[in-house]
Write a protein that holds these residues in place. Structure first.
Motif, PDB file in Angstrom:
ATOM      1  N   GLN A   1      -5.663  -2.000  10.438  1.00  0.00           N
ATOM      2  CA  GLN A   1      -6.068  -2.860  11.561  1.00  0.00           C
ATOM      3  C   GLN A   1      -6.050  -4.345  11.155  1.00  0.00           C
ATOM      4  O   GLN A   1      -5.597  -5.192  11.926  1.00  0.00           O
ATOM      5  CB  GLN A   1      -7.491  -2.493  12.049  1.00  0.00           C
ATOM      6  N   GLU A   2      -6.541  -4.629   9.973  1.00  0.00           N
ATOM      7  CA  GLU A   2      -6.520  -6.022   9.479  1.00  0.00           C
ATOM      8  C   GLU A   2      -5.072  -6.520   9.352  1.00  0.00           C
ATOM      9  O   GLU A   2      -4.772  -7.678   9.653  1.00  0.00           O
ATOM     10  CB  GLU A   2      -7.224  -6.122   8.121  1.00  0.00           C
ATOM     11  N   GLY A   3      -4.195  -5.635   8.909  1.00  0.00           N
ATOM     12  CA  GLY A   3      -2.785  -6.007   8.771  1.00  0.00           C
ATOM     13  C   GLY A   3      -2.156  -6.327  10.122  1.00  0.00           C
ATOM     14  O   GLY A   3      -1.420  -7.321  10.258  1.00  0.00           O
ATOM     15  N   ALA A   4      -2.433  -5.501  11.119  1.00  0.00           N
ATOM     16  CA  ALA A   4      -1.877  -5.744  12.454  1.00  0.00           C
ATOM     17  C   ALA A   4      -2.395  -7.063  13.022  1.00  0.00           C
ATOM     18  O   ALA A   4      -1.656  -7.826  13.660  1.00  0.00           O
ATOM     19  CB  ALA A   4      -2.228  -4.577  13.383  1.00  0.00           C
ATOM     20  N   LYS A   5      -3.662  -7.346  12.778  1.00  0.00           N
ATOM     21  CA  LYS A   5      -4.282  -8.604  13.239  1.00  0.00           C
ATOM     22  C   LYS A   5      -3.641  -9.796  12.517  1.00  0.00           C
ATOM     23  O   LYS A   5      -3.321 -10.816  13.139  1.00  0.00           O
ATOM     24  CB  LYS A   5      -5.785  -8.511  12.939  1.00  0.00           C
TER      25      LYS A   5
ATOM     26  N   MET B   1       2.523  -4.119   5.743  1.00  0.00           N
ATOM     27  CA  MET B   1       1.123  -4.090   5.353  1.00  0.00           C
ATOM     28  C   MET B   1       1.000  -4.604   3.915  1.00  0.00           C
ATOM     29  O   MET B   1       1.844  -4.313   3.072  1.00  0.00           O
ATOM     30  CB  MET B   1       0.605  -2.660   5.442  1.00  0.00           C
ATOM     31  N   GLU B   2      -0.059  -5.378   3.649  1.00  0.00           N
ATOM     32  CA  GLU B   2      -0.269  -5.951   2.322  1.00  0.00           C
ATOM     33  C   GLU B   2      -1.375  -5.206   1.575  1.00  0.00           C
ATOM     34  O   GLU B   2      -2.154  -4.462   2.173  1.00  0.00           O
ATOM     35  CB  GLU B   2      -0.633  -7.439   2.440  1.00  0.00           C
ATOM     36  N   GLN B   3      -1.459  -5.435   0.264  1.00  0.00           N
ATOM     37  CA  GLN B   3      -2.486  -4.820  -0.578  1.00  0.00           C
ATOM     38  C   GLN B   3      -3.894  -5.199  -0.090  1.00  0.00           C
ATOM     39  O   GLN B   3      -4.115  -6.323   0.380  1.00  0.00           O
ATOM     40  CB  GLN B   3      -2.345  -5.308  -2.035  1.00  0.00           C
TER      41      GLN B   3
ATOM     42  N   PRO C   1       0.825  -1.215   0.000  1.00  0.00           N
ATOM     43  CA  PRO C   1       0.000   0.000   0.000  1.00  0.00           C
ATOM     44  C   PRO C   1       0.857   1.263   0.000  1.00  0.00           C
ATOM     45  O   PRO C   1       1.955   1.286   0.568  1.00  0.00           O
ATOM     46  CB  PRO C   1      -0.792  -0.113   1.309  1.00  0.00           C
ATOM     47  N   LYS C   2       0.337   2.294  -0.627  1.00  0.00           N
ATOM     48  CA  LYS C   2       1.038   3.568  -0.674  1.00  0.00           C
ATOM     49  C   LYS C   2       0.361   4.563   0.273  1.00  0.00           C
ATOM     50  O   LYS C   2      -0.824   4.470   0.544  1.00  0.00           O
ATOM     51  CB  LYS C   2       1.065   4.112  -2.099  1.00  0.00           C
ATOM     52  N   ILE C   3       1.168   5.499   0.734  1.00  0.00           N
ATOM     53  CA  ILE C   3       0.696   6.473   1.710  1.00  0.00           C
ATOM     54  C   ILE C   3       0.429   7.810   1.026  1.00  0.00           C
ATOM     55  O   ILE C   3       1.275   8.307   0.286  1.00  0.00           O
ATOM     56  CB  ILE C   3       1.749   6.681   2.821  1.00  0.00           C
ATOM     57  N   ILE C   4      -0.748   8.356   1.272  1.00  0.00           N
ATOM     58  CA  ILE C   4      -1.091   9.722   0.877  1.00  0.00           C
ATOM     59  C   ILE C   4      -0.999  10.587   2.136  1.00  0.00           C
ATOM     60  O   ILE C   4      -1.580  10.237   3.167  1.00  0.00           O
ATOM     61  CB  ILE C   4      -2.529   9.784   0.323  1.00  0.00           C
ATOM     62  N   VAL C   5      -0.262  11.679   2.066  1.00  0.00           N
ATOM     63  CA  VAL C   5      -0.167  12.604   3.201  1.00  0.00           C
ATOM     64  C   VAL C   5      -0.772  13.939   2.796  1.00  0.00           C
ATOM     65  O   VAL C   5      -0.555  14.422   1.680  1.00  0.00           O
ATOM     66  CB  VAL C   5       1.296  12.798   3.661  1.00  0.00           C
ATOM     67  N   GLY C   6      -1.543  14.515   3.700  1.00  0.00           N
ATOM     68  CA  GLY C   6      -2.190  15.779   3.369  1.00  0.00           C
ATOM     69  C   GLY C   6      -2.675  16.499   4.607  1.00  0.00           C
ATOM     70  O   GLY C   6      -2.408  16.074   5.735  1.00  0.00           O
ATOM     71  N   SER C   7      -3.390  17.602   4.390  1.00  0.00           N
ATOM     72  CA  SER C   7      -3.799  18.401   5.543  1.00  0.00           C
ATOM     73  C   SER C   7      -5.036  19.229   5.237  1.00  0.00           C
ATOM     74  O   SER C   7      -5.348  19.542   4.087  1.00  0.00           O
ATOM     75  CB  SER C   7      -2.658  19.324   5.972  1.00  0.00           C
ATOM     76  N   VAL C   8      -5.736  19.552   6.320  1.00  0.00           N
ATOM     77  CA  VAL C   8      -6.791  20.563   6.284  1.00  0.00           C
ATOM     78  C   VAL C   8      -6.138  21.830   6.812  1.00  0.00           C
ATOM     79  O   VAL C   8      -5.784  21.917   7.991  1.00  0.00           O
ATOM     80  CB  VAL C   8      -7.995  20.162   7.159  1.00  0.00           C
TER      81      VAL C   8
ATOM     82  N   THR D   1      -9.039   0.684   0.813  1.00  0.00           N
ATOM     83  CA  THR D   1      -8.497  -0.644   0.504  1.00  0.00           C
ATOM     84  C   THR D   1      -8.608  -1.011  -0.970  1.00  0.00           C
ATOM     85  O   THR D   1      -7.756  -1.742  -1.475  1.00  0.00           O
ATOM     86  CB  THR D   1      -9.187  -1.739   1.343  1.00  0.00           C
ATOM     87  N   HIS D   2      -9.615  -0.518  -1.696  1.00  0.00           N
ATOM     88  CA  HIS D   2      -9.780  -0.966  -3.092  1.00  0.00           C
ATOM     89  C   HIS D   2      -8.671  -0.424  -3.987  1.00  0.00           C
ATOM     90  O   HIS D   2      -8.434  -0.973  -5.064  1.00  0.00           O
ATOM     91  CB  HIS D   2     -11.170  -0.622  -3.653  1.00  0.00           C
TER      92      HIS D   2
END
Lengths: 194, 194
Positions: B83-87, B76-78, A41-48, A110-111
């Motif tokens: 939370q599911e990943g930690a579990k 973490m996986e795709q 998974p990739k991380i998106i970082v942002g802010s309000v 997740t999708h």
């Protein structure tokens, strides 16, 4: 922005799905050199980003959702912190210098295997202008936010959650709204008012 | 677990660093097919798992730090949530069925471009055993934690931060300790007692 090699067949490079030794999941493994193409998974970082009670929004100059309004956010890069990434994105998209505060939310999308990490932030100086990825940038009072023209459900989540703790200095970061309480798509479709 | 292709030169595949169109950073781009090999930070998901006032630790069967004790955590996986990943990790490493609680901490480990997301958790049933990546698994009272034999500074951070909010139902998640207050390396080296 694809993770998949394009046209590599013509080079005689091919991948097969198999479980590498010591692993528990199937991965794309090069048939020639055994290189394991891990995709995570990739991380998106942002802010309000707030200033004088108004919120900074950027109108997207790029797909997906070109022309729609969003919060400054984007892919986290190597060797930066989540806070540094959120600050960089505000600078890239809005030429805005921001001060990062508390973590507002962590969303699992997740999708598309993304984790969005959103912060509360403030403008350091009231200066901003469209960056390369924005058509325009503006500060919006709550009642002027163009709800139907926001880019993504997660923008609606972040704005509403931000407002709900606007007077709290400490709070537990939010996650995705429960599906039964998630009205973001109805708001985007104009079926529901904020 | 390398992200780098191995031995691809022998196939005539080569990458050059260049800035793709519309991007702002240099990326590894295939000289033949223009495939952009985006590399972004990876997410580690894990938990501090409690049962009857004790903490679940796993002795690592894999490098790095084989033989040292750690918290159940991993990549973490795709298509899973954090939370599911930690579990999943608690199940893979300790055959433990856990209930995930609040987010305990988000650590930025910039020199290896990892973001660690740690949760508080509890054992659902008091059953556990070593998974494929563990030599042994045990429940430790606080005073029995093998501090000098812990695997990583972040394990020490998470344990101490966990203890500091053990009686709080709501708290702001922790981040990396400030460098001037970070005594994890001294603890691992036996120069300081917890």
């Amino acid at each position: 922005m694809s993770d998949e090699p394009k046209g590599t067949e013509t080079l005689g490079v091919s991948f097969s799905d198999k479980v590498p030794e010591g692993d528990e999941m199937s991965r794309a493994v090069c048939d020639h050199c055994e290189f394991v193409h891990y995709v995570n998974p990739k991380i998106i970082v942002g802010s309000v980003v707030a200033h004088g009670g108004k919120i900074l929004l950027c109108r997207r100059a790029i797909e997906p959702r070109r022309g729609y309004w969003t919060l400054p956010a984007g892919f986290m890069e190597q060797n930066e912190t989540t806070q540094e990434g959120a600050k960089r994105e505000a600078f890239e998209e809005a030429n805005a210098d921001i001060r990062i505060g508390d973590m507002l939310a962590l969303y699992n999308v997740t999708h598309i295997s993304q984790v969005h990490i959103m912060y509360r932030a403030e403008l350091v100086t009231p200066e901003f202008s469209p960056g390369m990825e924005s058509l325009e940038v503006g500060l919006f009072a709550w009642e002027d936010i163009p709800w139907q023209d926001l880019a993504f459900p997660s923008v609606i989540w972040a704005l509403n959650q931000y407002k709900s703790v606007i007077h709290q200095s400490h709070f537990t970061p939010f996650t995705n709204p429960h599906p039964s309480e998630d009205d973001a798509m109805d708001i985007l479709r104009g079926l529901k008012k904020v």
